[in-house]
Design a protein around this motif. Structure first.
Motif, short mmCIF file in Angstrom:
data_model
loop_
_atom_site.label_atom_id
_atom_site.label_comp_id
_atom_site.label_asym_id
_atom_site.label_seq_id
_atom_site.Cartn_x
_atom_site.Cartn_y
_atom_site.Cartn_z
N UNK A 80 0.83 -1.20 0.00
CA UNK A 80 0.00 0.00 0.00
C UNK A 80 0.87 1.25 0.00
N UNK A 81 1.96 1.23 0.74
CA UNK A 81 2.91 2.35 0.74
C UNK A 81 3.44 2.59 -0.66
N UNK A 82 3.73 1.53 -1.40
CA UNK A 82 4.19 1.69 -2.77
C UNK A 82 3.12 2.32 -3.65
N UNK A 83 1.85 1.94 -3.44
CA UNK A 83 0.78 2.52 -4.24
C UNK A 83 0.59 4.00 -3.93
N UNK A 84 0.67 4.34 -2.64
CA UNK A 84 0.53 5.75 -2.25
C UNK A 84 1.60 6.60 -2.92
N UNK A 85 2.80 6.06 -3.04
CA UNK A 85 3.93 6.81 -3.58
C UNK A 85 4.31 6.37 -5.00
N UNK A 86 3.37 5.77 -5.72
CA UNK A 86 3.70 5.19 -7.02
C UNK A 86 4.20 6.22 -8.03
N UNK A 87 3.66 7.43 -8.00
CA UNK A 87 4.13 8.45 -8.95
C UNK A 87 5.61 8.76 -8.73
#
Length: 290
Positions: A80-87
């Motif tokens: 989820x942390x990766x998705x939050x910061x995916x950009x």
């Protein structure tokens, strides 16, 4: 509950999901240090600098390692942390975590119609509302709509980060409540309205219909039309509900729940494929002996 490298319970920044006990700068510095050590070791061992893709892959893995080491997060929290910061990490947007930026030129209105306006118009049309009524409510001529429809799609295609497409999906969920279009409702019977509501509140029912739709397409049927004929739910409404579930999944990531519903959908798909096969006289391979 997770504990950081000092053994203390981790608290997270709600915007970034980074631990509050360190700075993002310190985190990035640690990742860069580990990557540079790896590059130095590779150069010493092989006499050449690793390729950019190899460095990116190593950085991806070190970033995960440092996050887990520094926060004690489990795999779901880390994903989820990766998705939050995916950009920032990958250059690609993830549904549920994209906010509209005023300085993004690709989000400039087209003929006065914002991306949110466009998404609302599309969902109304795909739900069966007359195009002329929609144009009238938005105060535009049909020729303007055709140009707006073409240009917004072009912008999505030109955006390598998928930010425009992801925002479009997020706005698509809100389309039914657009202030200028909320009064325009498709001709839906009572059963269709009940099924639509059930889809939104009963994920098992939604996954069953998703499996049925895929099975229908696999057997040469128009899956969207089959759902409309049998359950009274339009393609636009179906897609809006699908986006709701996908966004909710991203924002509260739980791998066990995801696998549970994916397995259920596959089981239902298999059941409906048997149904469609029987209606069509059986599968072609049923009469072949090996």
């Amino acid at each position: 509950m997770s504990r950081n490298e000092s053994g203390q319970e981790t608290t997270y920044n709600p915007e970034t999901l980074h631990g509050t006990h360190y700075t993002i700068e310190a985190f990035n510095d640690e990742v860069d240090r580990l990557v540079q050590e790896w590059i130095d070791d590779e150069e010493e061992a092989n006499g050449e600098t690793p390729s950019a893709s190899e460095i990116d892959n190593v950085k991806f893995n070190y970033r995960r390692d440092v996050y887990v080491d520094w926060t004690g997060a489990d795999s779901d929290q880390m994903l989820q942390w990766e998705m939050v910061n995916s950009l920032e990490f990958t250059g690609y947007a993830t549904s549920g975590f994209v906010k509209e930026e005023n300085d993004n030129p690709l989000l400039e209105p087209i003929h006065g119609l914002s991306l949110r306006d466009y998404a609302a118009m599309v969902i109304k049309m795909s739900s069966g509302v007359d195009e002329n009524e929609i144009n009238k409510a938005m105060g535009i001529e049909p020729a303007i709509w055709q140009e707006v429809n073409t240009l917004w799609v072009t912008r999505m295609q030109e955006d390598p980060s998928f930010t425009i497409a992801v925002l479009y999906g997020q706005y698509f969920m809100e389309g039914a409540t657009h202030p200028k279009l909320a009064h325009l409702q498709p001709a839906v019977n009572e059963a269709g309205a009940e099924n639509l509501q059930k889809m939104r509140t009963d994920q098992y029912f939604f996954e069953e219909l998703s499996g049925a739709r895929i099975a229908a397409y696999n057997y040469g049927l128009d899956g969207a039309q089959w759902i409309l004929d049998n359950y009274g739910v339009t393609l636009g409404d179906f897609q809006a509900v699908a986006m709701e579930y996908m966004t909710a999944r991203n924002m509260d990531f739980n791998s066990e729940e995801i696998m549970k519903f994916a397995t259920y959908q596959q089981e239902k798909q298999a059941e409906y494929e048997e149904k469609f096969a029987a209606e069509q006289g059986g599968n072609v391979a049923d009469d072949v002996d090996f």
